[in-house]
Write an enzyme that holds these catalytic residues in place. Structure first.
Site, PDB file in Angstrom:
ATOM      1  N   TYR A  96      31.478  49.785  35.793  1.00  0.00           N
ATOM      2  CA  TYR A  96      31.486  48.542  36.574  1.00  0.00           C
ATOM      3  C   TYR A  96      30.080  48.078  36.930  1.00  0.00           C
ATOM      4  CZ  TYR A  96      36.484  48.149  37.117  1.00  0.00           C
ATOM      5  OH  TYR A  96      37.810  47.949  36.869  1.00  0.00           O
ATOM      6  N   LYS A 140      43.029  59.682  43.489  1.00  0.00           N
ATOM      7  CA  LYS A 140      41.963  59.492  44.476  1.00  0.00           C
ATOM      8  C   LYS A 140      41.889  60.581  45.555  1.00  0.00           C
ATOM      9  CE  LYS A 140      40.602  54.846  43.624  1.00  0.00           C
ATOM     10  NZ  LYS A 140      41.446  53.752  43.189  1.00  0.00           N
ATOM     11  N   ASP A 193      52.498  52.601  43.641  1.00  0.00           N
ATOM     12  CA  ASP A 193      51.179  53.100  43.262  1.00  0.00           C
ATOM     13  C   ASP A 193      50.414  53.419  44.552  1.00  0.00           C
ATOM     14  OD1 ASP A 193      48.590  53.549  42.534  1.00  0.00           O
ATOM     15  OD2 ASP A 193      48.368  51.754  41.290  1.00  0.00           O
ATOM     16  N   TYR A 238      45.932  45.722  41.093  1.00  0.00           N
ATOM     17  CA  TYR A 238      45.015  46.555  40.302  1.00  0.00           C
ATOM     18  C   TYR A 238      45.632  47.935  40.177  1.00  0.00           C
ATOM     19  CZ  TYR A 238      41.196  49.347  38.641  1.00  0.00           C
ATOM     20  OH  TYR A 238      40.445  50.214  37.886  1.00  0.00           O
TER      21      TYR A 238
HETATM   22  C1  LIG Z   1      41.747  53.295  41.756  1.00  0.00           C
HETATM   23  C2  LIG Z   1      43.142  52.896  41.531  1.00  0.00           C
HETATM   24  C3  LIG Z   1      43.793  53.170  40.321  1.00  0.00           C
HETATM   25  C4  LIG Z   1      43.080  53.789  39.146  1.00  0.00           C
HETATM   26  O1  LIG Z   1      42.656  55.076  39.430  1.00  0.00           O
HETATM   27  P1  LIG Z   1      41.472  55.746  38.541  1.00  0.00           P
HETATM   28  O2  LIG Z   1      41.441  57.156  39.006  1.00  0.00           O
HETATM   29  O3  LIG Z   1      40.234  54.985  38.888  1.00  0.00           O
HETATM   30  O4  LIG Z   1      41.852  55.597  37.128  1.00  0.00           O
HETATM   31  C5  LIG Z   1      45.121  52.838  40.202  1.00  0.00           C
HETATM   32  N1  LIG Z   1      45.776  52.262  41.221  1.00  0.00           N
HETATM   33  C6  LIG Z   1      45.192  51.973  42.402  1.00  0.00           C
HETATM   34  C7  LIG Z   1      45.994  51.374  43.499  1.00  0.00           C
HETATM   35  C8  LIG Z   1      43.852  52.277  42.586  1.00  0.00           C
HETATM   36  O5  LIG Z   1      43.257  51.966  43.750  1.00  0.00           O
END
Ligand SMILES: *Cc1c(COP(=O)(O)O)cnc(C)c1O
Length: 423
Positions: A17, A265, A235, A144
């Site tokens: 990025y 994360k 998600d 996202y």
């Molecule tokens: C960061 C993120 C992702 C992608 O995760 P990566 O480990 O960066 O591939 C997917 N969904 C959400 C809601 C995110 O914040």
């Protein structure tokens, strides 16, 4: 004289990025300690965004470090097809009962994007395995879900996806939940009876600029989806592990539940990459069969890496401590107070909070966007004050490690006030 880390980096590294022409220099970090990242010149940066939303308990946490180092000499990695190990089993045993809904199985992968890919493939194949023609995927405008091609497909068409749009599969996008036509639009699509699943970021869209919506709106979306047999993928890659004030964002629901949950994360406390996709018994059962046709053919070389699973177990220990729960409440309370003041400022278009996350949308004289011209000024403004804060265009936010002190938070608030006076 020996080259600095910064100089050596510039010769060989391509950063994520990052427009490498504008930002040729990366800050060389040599140590992490609590909320601080320390660079090669000895500068200490206060990590206000938990290093891209992953860190929960501070950098180089001694307890996680100790657990990881013990695991390293016990079992570093092994194949996860046909074999298993204690950290993977224990993490699943402990996570499943903590998760919202009726989560019964854990599928491991490597990061947030892969956790999303697995969820999408599970949902898509689920209907095929049952012999029912449901292929549509619904997502929210502004979403996202990651940077791999499937995850990009369910993400908003944006600056990030633009160059790849022809490669992405078709997805039905519905308006953001605070828009009044969200539910009507959702129902219209669901009535076609061809939807496999909806994927959404519960309560807060991170990358879209920390856009928030309430638990009631989330509840209504899920309820409508359930009435139309549409699988719900939550998600929780960013929202998991306390970020929204509850352990998971979907804990704020009273009736409705997701069928599939994605985690990453904060899962390992931000120590190692690991992804988790969980599902209900019903979804799992649809993949059982005597021929090879109903198998979920998905896996990664490092699926369920024992070291990453151990980091997750250690981080979970810390997350469930009273001290951590109290910290989450403390941060949320301080944010709420600051928000009241910040809201009044003429340069603040909108100020919002979801648990430990607050976001301010700044009036910089031009439109809200990721490429907002003030973005670089704001980023540098905080760096000069030794705060790591990466604005999403003209939106600044704090998403701190939970061990941040009141004084450190106050310092960030003060610098935000100072910024408001100069933009
Ligand atoms: C960061 C993120 C992702 C992608 O995760 P990566 O480990 O960066 O591939 C997917 N969904 C959400 C809601 C995110 O914040």
């Amino acid at each position: 004289m020996a080259k600095t880390l910064k100089e050596r980096d510039a010769e060989v590294i391509w950063h994520p990025y990052t427009q490498m022409k504008v930002w040729p220099e990366a800050i060389g970090i040599t140590k992490g300690e609590g909320v601080y990242l320390i660079d090669e010149e000895g500068n200490q940066y206060l990590d206000a965004i938990a290093s891209w939303w992953v860190n929960l308990h501070g950098h180089s946490h001694p307890y996680i470090a100790q657990r990881v180092s013990e695991q390293l000499i016990q079992l570093e990695h092994c194949i996860f097809a046909g074999f298993t190990h204690e950290p993977a089993v224990q993490l699943a045993e402990r996570l499943l009962p903590l998760l919202p809904g009726q989560m019964k199985k854990v599928f491991y992968s490597d990061n947030g994007s892969t956790a999303v890919e697995v969820a999408l493939k599970m949902a898509y194949q689920y209907w095929q395995n049952k012999g029912i023609d449901r292929k549509r995927i619904i997502a929210l405008e502004g979403a996202y879900h990651g940077d791999t091609v499937g995850a990009m497909s369910v993400s908003a068409r944006s600056l990030f996806t633009k160059k790849f749009d022809p490669l992405l599969f078709d997805v039905s996008f519905i308006p953001f939940p605070t828009e009044e036509n969200c539910i009507a639009s959702l129902k219209q699509i669901l009535e076609k009876n061809d939807t496999a699943a909806i994927i959404l970021e519960p309560l807060i869209q991170g990358s879209a600029g920390m856009r928030m919506y309430g638990a009631e709106a989330l509840e209504e979306i899920i309820t409508v989806c359930k009435q139309h047999d549409c699988l719900v993928i939550a998600d929780e890659v960013m929202t998991g592990f306390g970020r929204t004030g509850t352990l998971f964002a979907c804990d704020q629901l009273t009736k409705a539940e997701p069928d599939i949950i994605c985690l990453s994360k904060g899962l390992t406390g931000g120590t190692l990459p690991l992804g988790v996709t969980t599902c209900t018994q019903d979804i799992y059962d649809a993949f059982l069969g005597d021929d090879g046709m109903t198998t979920l053919y998905h896996g990664h070389s490092f699926t369920a890496n024992p070291i990453a699973c151990t980091a997750a177990l250690a981080s979970l220990d810390l997350s469930l401590k009273d001290e951590c729960i109290e910290n989450i409440r403390r941060i949320s309370d301080l944010h709420r107070t600051f928000l009241q003041t910040a809201k009044q400022h003429e340069k603040v278009l909108d100020a919002r909070q979801c648990g430990t996350i607050i976001a301010l949308e700044l009036n910089t004289g031009n439109a809200t966007s990721y490429l907002n011209q003030q973005r670089n000024f704001i980023y540098r403004f905080f760096l000069e004050r030794k705060i790591l804060m990466r604005p999403l265009g003209n939106i600044i936010y704090i998403l701190p490690p939970y061990c941040i002190t009141n004084e450190e938070l106050s310092f960030i608030y003060e610098q935000i006030q100072a910024l408001l006076e100069v933009i």
